[in-house]
Design an enzyme around this catalytic site. Structure first.
Site, PDB file in Angstrom:
ATOM      1  N   ARG A   1      -3.540  -4.596   8.367  1.00  0.00           N
ATOM      2  CA  ARG A   1      -4.914  -3.891   8.935  1.00  0.00           C
ATOM      3  C   ARG A   1      -5.856  -4.492   9.435  1.00  0.00           C
ATOM      4  O   ARG A   1      -6.549  -3.926  10.490  1.00  0.00           O
ATOM      5  CB  ARG A   1      -5.023  -2.767   7.729  1.00  0.00           C
ATOM      6  CG  ARG A   1      -5.760  -3.412   6.686  1.00  0.00           C
ATOM      7  CD  ARG A   1      -6.495  -2.368   5.598  1.00  0.00           C
ATOM      8  NE  ARG A   1      -5.169  -1.908   4.958  1.00  0.00           N
ATOM      9  CZ  ARG A   1      -5.385  -0.510   4.090  1.00  0.00           C
ATOM     10  NH1 ARG A   1      -6.642  -0.076   4.342  1.00  0.00           N
ATOM     11  NH2 ARG A   1      -4.427   0.142   3.776  1.00  0.00           N
TER      12      ARG A   1
ATOM     13  N   TYR B   1       6.799  -8.089   8.931  1.00  0.00           N
ATOM     14  CA  TYR B   1       6.063  -6.492   8.723  1.00  0.00           C
ATOM     15  C   TYR B   1       6.497  -5.975  10.493  1.00  0.00           C
ATOM     16  O   TYR B   1       6.565  -6.673  11.579  1.00  0.00           O
ATOM     17  CB  TYR B   1       4.883  -6.400   8.558  1.00  0.00           C
ATOM     18  CG  TYR B   1       4.416  -6.721   7.459  1.00  0.00           C
ATOM     19  CD1 TYR B   1       4.174  -5.799   6.139  1.00  0.00           C
ATOM     20  CD2 TYR B   1       3.827  -7.854   7.336  1.00  0.00           C
ATOM     21  CE1 TYR B   1       3.735  -6.265   4.992  1.00  0.00           C
ATOM     22  CE2 TYR B   1       3.413  -8.339   5.981  1.00  0.00           C
ATOM     23  CZ  TYR B   1       3.320  -7.485   4.851  1.00  0.00           C
ATOM     24  OH  TYR B   1       2.633  -7.912   3.586  1.00  0.00           O
TER      25      TYR B   1
ATOM     26  N   ASP C   1      -6.812   1.917   8.903  1.00  0.00           N
ATOM     27  CA  ASP C   1      -5.804   2.456   8.761  1.00  0.00           C
ATOM     28  C   ASP C   1      -6.065   4.031   9.303  1.00  0.00           C
ATOM     29  O   ASP C   1      -7.136   4.349   9.125  1.00  0.00           O
ATOM     30  CB  ASP C   1      -4.767   2.377   7.675  1.00  0.00           C
ATOM     31  CG  ASP C   1      -5.215   3.000   6.417  1.00  0.00           C
ATOM     32  OD1 ASP C   1      -6.323   3.743   6.377  1.00  0.00           O
ATOM     33  OD2 ASP C   1      -4.852   2.696   5.237  1.00  0.00           O
TER      34      ASP C   1
ATOM     35  N   ASP D   1       0.633  -1.187   0.119  1.00  0.00           N
ATOM     36  CA  ASP D   1      -0.090   0.119   0.132  1.00  0.00           C
ATOM     37  C   ASP D   1       0.866   1.371   0.196  1.00  0.00           C
ATOM     38  O   ASP D   1       1.976   1.226   0.399  1.00  0.00           O
ATOM     39  CB  ASP D   1      -0.815   0.040   1.274  1.00  0.00           C
ATOM     40  CG  ASP D   1      -2.070  -0.934   1.049  1.00  0.00           C
ATOM     41  OD1 ASP D   1      -2.222  -1.458   0.289  1.00  0.00           O
ATOM     42  OD2 ASP D   1      -2.639  -1.308   2.056  1.00  0.00           O
TER      43      ASP D   1
END
Length: 349
Positions: A197, A82, A96, A54
């Site tokens: 997310r 991550y 988010d 993203d």
């Protein structure tokens, strides 16, 4: 993005080297933006990426150049790691920080939230879970991206799907002074198709306070890490200096992505020409009778011949190419060539 005229291209006389390029994607760029930039830097239209990242996320984005685009399907399916920051206390429409807040937790509920409760809820989101993807994902609903429907104000409900969260390690749990919230930093390692997310959203729901993603940085895709990654400016400087962008060659990339099978010259030739070769189950990551494991097959001279998998059962099991790399090549054992070229070898029978 920098203006097109400021982006260098390699000299036409330089060869376009096939390989994978590990990019440290900057914030604010789409994955397509990076692909477009790489096409100019690499001097070829044959560039693709292995899994979208993203615009609000940074970090490892693996690109394929020229023939290496063939490997991207397998890179896309690799596990990913991550570093993330999750805010508890508010749910947003996009899960988010960029989306509007749709639900805010009462201050007293947040005050009562303990670190032990947070860690216990994280534990329940670790392992094999059923996850409903974020409604602003790129998943298609009746032929249209889910996020496009959400932007038009539609309510989108996506089906849950199985994913595996191999690691969800919380590093810090803090209470910011500028907001009624609880922030946590964490490392997440997960299978392909997992939405971080959505983990933030589900963690907030489980604790009854709402949650959303504040920051996300991808540090690993399969065997590729930030240590190997180049910024776009570093790659541009390589081209400005008269060279080409740094790539991970096909053979090295394959050795890092798959189990390896070393072939004889005869086996390499057969596989290169589309013929089956004998199975070698102990080398392959075989799962089930269908033979889901893929292996990188190398000729005696080190050439990557093909990606192969085993099929069949019992004595009828065999290996066959699923992605040819060196097609139609006849290989010779280097040892035999060396022996034949030795002084005095003429006339030997």
């Amino acid at each position: 993005m920098t203006a097109r005229e400021d982006v260098p291209s390699p000299a036409p006389s330089l060869p376009r080297v096939a390989g994978l390029v590990v990019v440290d994607k900057p914030l604010g760029w789409t994955s397509h933006d990076v692909v477009s930039r790489m096409r100019r830097l690499a001097g070829t239209r044959k560039v693709g990426h292995a899994g979208t990242l993203d615009p609000a996320a940074s970090g490892v984005l693996v690109l394929g150049v020229e023939r290496a685009t063939k490997l991207l399907t397998y890179v896309t399916g690799a596990d990913k790691t991550y570093e993330t920051t999750i805010r508890l206390g508010a749910a947003t429409v996009t899960d988010d920080a960029e989306g509007d807040v749709v639900r805010q937790a009462p201050p007293e509920r947040l005050e009562a939230l303990t670190e032990e409760q947070v860690r216990a809820a994280v534990g329940k989101l670790t392992g094999e879970i059923q996850q409903v993807p974020s409604s602003v994902s790129a998943i298609k609903v009746n032929g249209e991206r889910s996020y496009a429907r959400v932007r038009r104000g539609e309510d989108v409900e996506l089906a849950a799907r199985p994913v595996t969260v191999r690691e969800f390690t919380v590093h810090t749990v803090t209470r910011p002074t500028d907001a009624a919230a609880v922030d946590l930093t964490a490392t997440v390692t997960c299978t392909s198709g997992t939405y971080i997310r959505a983990l933030a959203r589900d963690l907030g729901e489980a604790l009854g306070v709402g949650g959303h993603l504040m920051a996300l940085r991808r540090t690993r895709v399969g065997s590729f890490t930030l240590e190997q990654a180049h910024t776009l400016e570093e790659l541009a400087e390589q081209v400005r200096s008269g060279g080409t962008v740094s790539t991970v060659p096909l053979d090295i990339a394959a050795r890092g992505l798959f189990p390896v099978r070393e072939l004889s010259a005869v086996q390499a030739t057969d596989l290169s020409h589309g013929r089956r070769i004998a199975a070698e189950g102990k080398t392959l990551a075989v799962s089930g009778d269908s033979g889901d494991g893929v292996v990188a097959c190398f000729a005696p001279d080190g050439t990557l011949v093909a990606l192969a998998e085993e099929r069949g059962r019992g004595e009828k099991r065999y290996a066959t190419s699923v992605l040819g790399i060196a097609a139609g090549v006849t290989f010779t054992d280097p040892a035999e060539v060396s022996t034949n070229n030795e002084p005095g070898s003429e006339g030997k029978s």
